[in-house]
Design an enzyme around this catalytic site. Structure first.
Site, PDB file in Angstrom:
ATOM      1  N   LYS A   1       0.952  -1.429  -0.192  1.00 55.62           N
ATOM      2  CA  LYS A   1       0.016  -0.189  -0.084  1.00 55.62           C
ATOM      3  C   LYS A   1       0.543   1.189   0.027  1.00 55.62           C
ATOM      4  CE  LYS A   1      -4.174   2.356   1.916  1.00 55.62           C
ATOM      5  NZ  LYS A   1      -4.803   2.278   3.806  1.00 55.62           N
ATOM      6  N   ASP A  41     -14.137   5.288   9.451  1.00 58.88           N
ATOM      7  CA  ASP A  41     -14.977   5.181   8.214  1.00 58.88           C
ATOM      8  C   ASP A  41     -15.228   3.790   7.926  1.00 58.88           C
ATOM      9  OD1 ASP A  41     -14.812   6.036   5.277  1.00 58.88           O
ATOM     10  OD2 ASP A  41     -12.865   5.820   4.813  1.00 58.88           O
TER      11      ASP A  41
END
Length: 520
Positions: free
Chosen positions: A123, A228
């Site tokens: 990532k 989130d």
């Protein structure tokens, strides 16, 4: 912020990475790093540094910028990716980079492989996209800083995500296994599943709904709120096992807006299940249902957890006798840190050579040498050992005993070598002894440079020019030489800019002269 192209990585040399690391170090206190600073950090010749920078600009690893006051280079995400990948390769974490798996508003994800053949997910945090530029107001990455680069914020985001992931994985939460991180890149376990937004049918929506709500409450009981928690950051495998991803925006339950974040996470799951699976439930957790049992936000320093709240937690959970001793040590350490903070702020302005060497050794995969603090600790420990040995040793002997010992040793030496006893007397017989009178006689009759009969000269002890004037002239001459050298150093690499402006002026003058002669 384009795609990751690793083809050029295998052709970059050691000097290329030296210059890339120098640009990274220079961007700590420069938005645009001048070439003179880059060449001094990288310890390369000025012309060689310019040649490497031209190649790096061609491959879009650095960007050349010119303003009214300064001209130089800055690092972009391409060069930052190469530095992180080179470090991972030197650590033998990854060996190859595969296809791109997904793109988010603040990151790109790729498949990578280790030297053992295991597949991981890489990532790369890419904060600063056009669609997500309000991050500086929504998150507290920068804390007290006013100006910061997107590369620095991406590095902080990756560091936070790795810390959250490691802490949650160690406590049994359904998160990917963290492998390693460097700069803005995080290597983690590759999950064989699908995002919840791509799953259209479920065998048991109610059971999965309950698992999601229990996971939200379990996080809150550990002192964290995801922030989130939606269908894009939750993954399911074939057996409907949940995996939670994306952690940089996590906040503490002590945050001023913690209840709003908690209710928003719950609402996202409820709305998604009602819209996608036509499942609605009247049972859902609230912020009052939290029973805090752990303090992960304290360990990870989550957003919203301040030192005042830490003191309140210490009052609510008193420490035992052993923990009180540890707290006293921590207080002493904090005092020492506060005293050293002023020195550290002053040192931040200058580029640290030791840190540059550390980064280069990390890129090359070398064993990192001992730091200066470690060497000082070793020297102090050696001194302490010597002092202990001297304390344990017996007291020194008296002067009389030492004299007796010396006399005995001399007698033994005479017995062993009797032919050497009269050596000084024989030397005096064959070579005159150098006493004070003989040395003075030699000094008077020594030949000097000014004793020659063929040359004559005069020596004066006083000068007609005052010494202050001489010092001022020397100082002015040195400043002129330094300014000329600096001007030469700045213009050597960017001579094309000066020549370009001169050529434009010559072309304008020539065209005006031709037009004047044409109209006659």
């Amino acid at each position: 912020m384009g795609k990751l192209n690793v083809v050029v990585l295998r052709y970059l040399s050691r000097d290329d990475f030296r210059v890339l690391t120098a640009v990274e170090m220079g961007m700590k206190n420069h938005e645009i790093v001048p070439v003179s600073l880059l060449s001094s950090i990288a310890s390369l010749k000025h012309g060689g540094c310019n040649k490497i920078l031209r190649e790096l600009v061609k491959h879009k690893l650095v960007v050349y910028e010119r303003s009214k006051t300064v001209q130089g280079y800055r690092l972009n995400y391409g060069g930052y990716d190469y530095l992180a990948l080179k470090t991972f390769c030197s650590r033998e974490v990854i060996l190859s980079v595969g296809n791109q798996m997904g793109v988010g508003k603040e990151s790109d994800i790729y498949i990578v492989a280790s030297p053992d053949g295991d597949q991981y997910a890489l990532k790369l945090h890419r904060l600063g996209r056009t669609s997500f530029r309000n991050l500086k107001n929504k998150r507290d990455y920068h804390k007290h800083r006013k100006n910061m680069s997107w590369l620095y914020l991406s590095r902080l985001s990756a560091m936070k995500e790795y810390a959250y992931m490691k802490a949650l994985y160690d406590r049994g939460f359904p998160v990917p296994k963290p492998v390693d991180y460097n700069r803005h890149a995080v290597v983690m376990e590759l999950i064989n599943g699908y995002p919840l937004c791509q799953v259209h049918n479920l065998q048991d929506p109610s059971a999965l709904y309950n698992e999601f709500m229990e996971l939200i409450v379990k996080l809150a009981n550990h002192g964290l709120i995801h922030g989130d928690f939606n269908e894009f950051n939750l993954m399911l495998d074939d057996q409907d096992h949940i995996t939670m991803i994306d952690f940089p925006q996590m906040v503490s339950t002590s945050h001023p807006n913690a209840e709003w974040y908690f209710d928003r996470d719950v609402k996202c799951i409820r709305d998604f299940f009602a819209k996608r699976y036509n499942y609605e439930s009247e049972l859902f957790p609230t912020f009052k249902d939290i029973r805090r049992s752990y303090s992960l936000d304290v360990e990870i320093s989550a957003s919203g957890f301040t030192k005042d709240l830490e003191r309140d937690c210490a009052l609510l959970h008193p420490a035992g006798p052993e923990e009180e001793e540890d707290d006293e040590d921590d207080e002493d350490d904090e005092k020492d840190d506060a005293e050293d903070s002023t020195d550290e702020e002053a040192e931040e302005e200058s580029v640290d050579k030791d840190e540059y060497k550390y980064a280069m050794q990390e890129l090359e995969g070398l064993k990192i040498s001992k730091t200066h603090a470690d060497i000082q600790d070793e020297e102090e420990s050696e001194k302490r050992e010597v002092e202990k040995e001297t304390e344990r040793a017996p007291k020194a002997q008296s002067d009389e005993e030492l004299e007796n010992n010396l006399e005995e040793e001399l007698k033994e030496a005479e017995d062993e070598c009797p032919e050497l006893t009269d050596l000084s007397a024989s030397n005096k017989e064959f070579k005159p002894f150098r006493d004070l009178d003989s040395l003075l006689h030699m000094a008077e009759h020594r030949r000097r440079r000014t004793d020659s009969e063929a040359t004559m000269g005069s020596i004066g002890s006083c000068s007609t020019i005052p010494p202050e004037v001489v010092r001022q002239k020397v100082r002015n001459q040195l400043t002129k030489q330094q300014k000329a050298a600096q001007r030469r150093r700045l213009q050597k690499g960017e001579a094309n800019l000066v020549t370009k402006s001169r050529r434009e002026n010559q072309i304008n003058i020539k065209s005006s002269m031709e037009s004047a002669s044409f109209w006659g």
